[in-house]
Scaffold this active site. Structure first.
Site, PDB file in Angstrom:
ATOM      1  N   PRO A   2     -11.415 -14.883   0.903  1.00  0.00           N
ATOM      2  CA  PRO A   2     -11.449 -16.090   1.758  1.00  0.00           C
ATOM      3  C   PRO A   2     -12.645 -16.969   1.369  1.00  0.00           C
ATOM      4  O   PRO A   2     -13.770 -16.497   1.292  1.00  0.00           O
ATOM      5  CB  PRO A   2     -11.621 -15.526   3.171  1.00  0.00           C
ATOM      6  CG  PRO A   2     -11.229 -14.088   3.080  1.00  0.00           C
ATOM      7  CD  PRO A   2     -11.538 -13.663   1.678  1.00  0.00           C
ATOM      8  N   GLU A   3     -12.369 -18.226   1.116  1.00  0.00           N
ATOM      9  CA  GLU A   3     -13.429 -19.172   0.753  1.00  0.00           C
ATOM     10  C   GLU A   3     -13.807 -20.001   1.978  1.00  0.00           C
ATOM     11  O   GLU A   3     -13.205 -19.872   3.037  1.00  0.00           O
ATOM     12  CB  GLU A   3     -12.936 -20.077  -0.384  1.00  0.00           C
ATOM     13  CG  GLU A   3     -12.686 -19.356  -1.700  1.00  0.00           C
ATOM     14  CD  GLU A   3     -13.978 -19.043  -2.443  1.00  0.00           C
ATOM     15  OE1 GLU A   3     -15.056 -19.497  -2.008  1.00  0.00           O
ATOM     16  OE2 GLU A   3     -13.903 -18.330  -3.462  1.00  0.00           O
TER      17      GLU A   3
END
Ligand code: ZN
Length: 270
Positions: A2-3
């Site tokens: 997840p960014e």
């Protein structure tokens, strides 16, 4: 992984259901993720009212009326499931309110949960060392220009350095460099102020676009409401080695810098 946009999307999703709500029950299903859960997590959070949610870099923050903030990091595979139809063995922390259930699910357990007094959040070691938020007012062309003078390393690596800009991942650095016409190989100390003046809005644009898309690329990423995240269909360079540039007749190239891939157009980025 997840960014920043996925974390932002997650925080916004959770805020819709959690803000102003009392945590009626807190269940910890194992002792640790990447590190142990805080020993007093259940005691500190049970009965607390969530007063607001925030994001700092790739951390999500749940502030409470007890002056303590729960900080979560999604690691490689973490996600929040809201009102899951059935429990999952990777639901490691479960928060209940009167109306909803929130399960922090993390199959690979590279995530983390911490409790920090809100009054000293900025001094919490991971935050104390961080540079400005890419979507905040403190990230300016002047900041990047000053931070890079005399640096002989490539601009790509400098932009991934959390002390220079917080929470900017590989995808967004590649995309922002393309949009601003800067080669990832250019020496950081030689990037001009004018180039940074193009880069800063490019960083914000790619992040805002991804946030609008509901988070970017991850196969195993799910939005908090259980819907799948979006795939990287709209990127100009990321993951597009050998494909045509969207701006010129050139071909996107991939190189490895600091052990990570950089995608760029050698014609558009100098
Ligand atoms: Zn090009």
């Amino acid at each position: 992984m997840p960014e920043l946009p996925e974390v932002e999307t997650t925080v916004r999703g959770l805020a819709r259901y959690l803000e102003g709500e009392r945590l009626t029950r807190v269940v910890v299903n194992r002792p640790d993720l990447r590190r142990p859960f805080p020993a007093d997590l259940m005691q500190a959070m049970t009965g607390a009212v969530v007063t607001g949610l925030d994001r700092r870099a790739k951390y999500g923050l749940l502030h409470t009326d007890r002056g303590r903030t729960l900080i979560f990091h999604l690691g490689m595979s973490g996600r929040w499931r809201i009102d899951p139809e059935r429990p999952d063995r990777h639901d490691h922390l479960v928060l209940h309110t009167d109306d909803h259930i929130f399960a922090l699910n993390d199959a690979r357990r590279f995530g983390s949960v911490d409790l920090v007094d809100r009054a000293i959040l900025d001094a919490w070691p991971p935050f104390a060392a961080m540079g400005p938020e890419p979507l905040g007012e403190l990230l300016t062309p002047g900041h990047l220009h000053a931070a890079t003078r005399g640096r002989k390393t490539a601009i790509k690596g400098v932009l991934l350095d959390q002390r220079i800009v917080a929470g900017l991942g590989n995808i967004y650095v590649c995309e922002a460099l393309f949009r601003s016409g800067i080669s990832p190989r250019r020496q950081a100390g030689k990037v001009s102020r004018a180039a940074f003046a193009r880069l800063v809005p490019a960083i914000r644009d790619v992040l805002h676009q991804s946030i609008a898309d509901g988070g970017s690329t991850l196969r195993d990423y799910a939005r908090p409401d259980g819907q799948l995240g979006y795939f990287a269909t709209r990127f100009d360079v990321y993951g597009r080695e050998g494909e045509p540039c969207h701006r010129c007749e050139g071909t996107i190239r991939r190189i490895v810098q600091g052990g990570r891939s950089s995608w760029f157009c050698p014609q558009c980025q100098k």
